[in-house]
Design an enzyme around this catalytic site. Structure first.
Site, PDB file in Angstrom:
ATOM      1  N   SER A 180       0.824  -1.212   0.271  1.00  0.00           N
ATOM      2  CA  SER A 180      -0.112   0.022  -0.064  1.00  0.00           C
ATOM      3  C   SER A 180       0.937   1.215  -0.446  1.00  0.00           C
ATOM      4  O   SER A 180       0.482   2.288  -0.749  1.00  0.00           O
ATOM      5  CB  SER A 180      -0.784  -0.300   1.482  1.00  0.00           C
ATOM      6  OG  SER A 180      -0.073   0.298   2.460  1.00  0.00           O
ATOM      7  N   GLU A 188       4.278   6.646   6.841  1.00  0.00           N
ATOM      8  CA  GLU A 188       3.842   6.647   5.736  1.00  0.00           C
ATOM      9  C   GLU A 188       5.014   8.130   6.224  1.00  0.00           C
ATOM     10  O   GLU A 188       4.890   8.624   5.619  1.00  0.00           O
ATOM     11  CB  GLU A 188       2.634   6.514   5.003  1.00  0.00           C
ATOM     12  CG  GLU A 188       2.810   5.817   5.054  1.00  0.00           C
ATOM     13  CD  GLU A 188       3.065   5.181   3.661  1.00  0.00           C
ATOM     14  OE1 GLU A 188       3.780   6.170   3.141  1.00  0.00           O
ATOM     15  OE2 GLU A 188       3.462   3.315   3.534  1.00  0.00           O
ATOM     16  N   CYS A 229       2.935  -6.729   9.877  1.00  0.00           N
ATOM     17  CA  CYS A 229       2.512  -5.351   9.383  1.00  0.00           C
ATOM     18  C   CYS A 229       3.871  -5.236   8.847  1.00  0.00           C
ATOM     19  O   CYS A 229       4.804  -4.929   9.422  1.00  0.00           O
ATOM     20  CB  CYS A 229       1.879  -4.441   9.571  1.00  0.00           C
ATOM     21  SG  CYS A 229       1.545  -3.183   8.676  1.00  0.00           S
ATOM     22  N   HIS A 277       5.032  -2.392   7.081  1.00  0.00           N
ATOM     23  CA  HIS A 277       5.467  -1.291   7.827  1.00  0.00           C
ATOM     24  C   HIS A 277       6.233  -1.844   9.588  1.00  0.00           C
ATOM     25  O   HIS A 277       6.831  -0.376   9.541  1.00  0.00           O
ATOM     26  CB  HIS A 277       3.906  -0.461   7.298  1.00  0.00           C
ATOM     27  CG  HIS A 277       3.701  -0.168   6.635  1.00  0.00           C
ATOM     28  ND1 HIS A 277       2.982  -0.590   5.917  1.00  0.00           N
ATOM     29  CD2 HIS A 277       3.947   1.766   6.347  1.00  0.00           C
ATOM     30  CE1 HIS A 277       2.313   0.092   5.241  1.00  0.00           C
ATOM     31  NE2 HIS A 277       3.721   1.514   5.147  1.00  0.00           N
TER      32      HIS A 277
HETATM   33  N1  DGL Z   1       2.997  -3.097   5.079  1.00  0.00           N
HETATM   34  C1  DGL Z   1       1.125  -3.808   4.897  1.00  0.00           C
HETATM   35  C2  DGL Z   1       0.777  -5.245   5.744  1.00  0.00           C
HETATM   36  O1  DGL Z   1       1.242  -5.074   5.770  1.00  0.00           O
HETATM   37  C3  DGL Z   1      -0.417  -2.284   4.813  1.00  0.00           C
HETATM   38  C4  DGL Z   1      -1.017  -1.547   5.999  1.00  0.00           C
HETATM   39  C5  DGL Z   1      -2.196  -0.559   5.558  1.00  0.00           C
HETATM   40  O2  DGL Z   1      -1.864   0.171   4.482  1.00  0.00           O
HETATM   41  O3  DGL Z   1      -2.123  -0.066   5.941  1.00  0.00           O
HETATM   42  O4  DGL Z   1      -0.559  -4.974   6.137  1.00  0.00           O
END
Ligand code: DGL
Length: 260
Positions: free
Chosen positions: A10, A150, A182, A184
């Site tokens: 994303s 982000e 996740c 991120h």
């Molecule tokens: N990096 C993402 C994940 O692993 C997405 C996070 C998002 O856009 O909410 O879930």
């Protein structure tokens, strides 16, 4: 057309996976798409996320991708089966490392941090039933954390306060292993360690995914053998966040604008 490996998320989170892929498969050409215009995925419906995954993957296939890595747990949870049915090339997805975490934990209390979309998915619930039935698994959705990352705030006061609020109740219940569900979140590992202390283990799956990708390419005999480094192309569907992407990638890069 030069064969490449397509990787998407994303936003910038999938760069944490791309880094491992680049280490393991340094001769491969990589194409990364940050779907920044539609970030975050974690609070969107499965139908919306699936539609984005198809658009991006179609683009990657048109660019000559010989494999796609869904470097996003949320997108994997809702769309990986769909993508596997749509293409003949390998589609590698992410999965929170519940099994290794349960094996590794001494206290038997394991936490998983992920987006709301991931933790409410059928795929995650089936993973939980298969691998975490004998552990005390504390599932912590972290709304807002992806947006903090982000924004480039990886260690500031606001991100620290948010993470502390998510982690404190888990630590009070004796968690000794935290699964990052996740892509991120690896970017705030230093902050998590500061809050949770050195005795808590943090598990991330970026490395395992890169190894699995390499295995799949080897099975197909399609790993490049040359010594020279394959190039990496960066695309963003939103305003190209050149500064943050360069910072997380560790060197200045050009990010193209992708209108899909
Ligand atoms: N990096 C993402 C994940 O692993 C997405 C996070 C998002 O856009 O909410 O879930």
């Amino acid at each position: 057309m030069q064969k490449s490996i397509g990787v998407f998320d994303s936003g910038v989170g999938g760069l944490s996976v791309l880094t491992h892929i680049h280490q393991y498969l340094s001769s491969e050409s990589l194409i990364y798409v940050a779907d920044s215009a539609f970030m975050p995925y974690g609070c969107k419906s499965p139908a919306e996320v699936s539609e984005r995954c198809i658009k991006i993957s179609d683009f990657l296939v048109a660019q000559g991708a010989q494999a796609i890595v869904v470097a996003c747990n949320t997108a994997t949870a809702v769309a990986v089966n769909l993508l596997r049915a749509r293409y003949t090339i390998p589609v590698i997805g992410m999965e929170p490392a519940l099994k290794p975490a349960v094996t590794h934990s001494r206290t038997g209390v394991v936490a998983v941090l992920a987006t709301s979309g991931t933790v409410s998915s059928e795929r995650f619930n089936s993973l939980k039933a298969r691998f975490a039935a004998d552990a005390r698994l504390l599932v912590q959705p972290c709304p807002g954390l992806v947006e903090r990352i982000e924004s480039g705030d990886l260690a500031g006061e606001e991100t620290r306060a948010m993470l502390t609020a998510y982690l404190k109740p888990l630590l009070e219940q004796g968690v000794d292993t935290i699964v990052l569900g996740c892509t991120h979140y690896p970017y705030v590992i230093p902050l998590i360690t500061e809050i949770a202390g050195d005795n808590v283990s943090i598990l991330d799956t970026g490395d395992a995914i890169a190894r699995e990708l390499k295995r799949q390419l080897q099975l197909r005999g399609s790993v490049h053998q040359e010594q020279q480094s394959g190039g990496v192309e960066f695309w963003s569907t939103g305003s190209p966040n050149q500064t943050l992407i360069s910072r997380l990638w560790g060197q200045p890069v050009h990010v193209g604008q992708l209108d899909i």
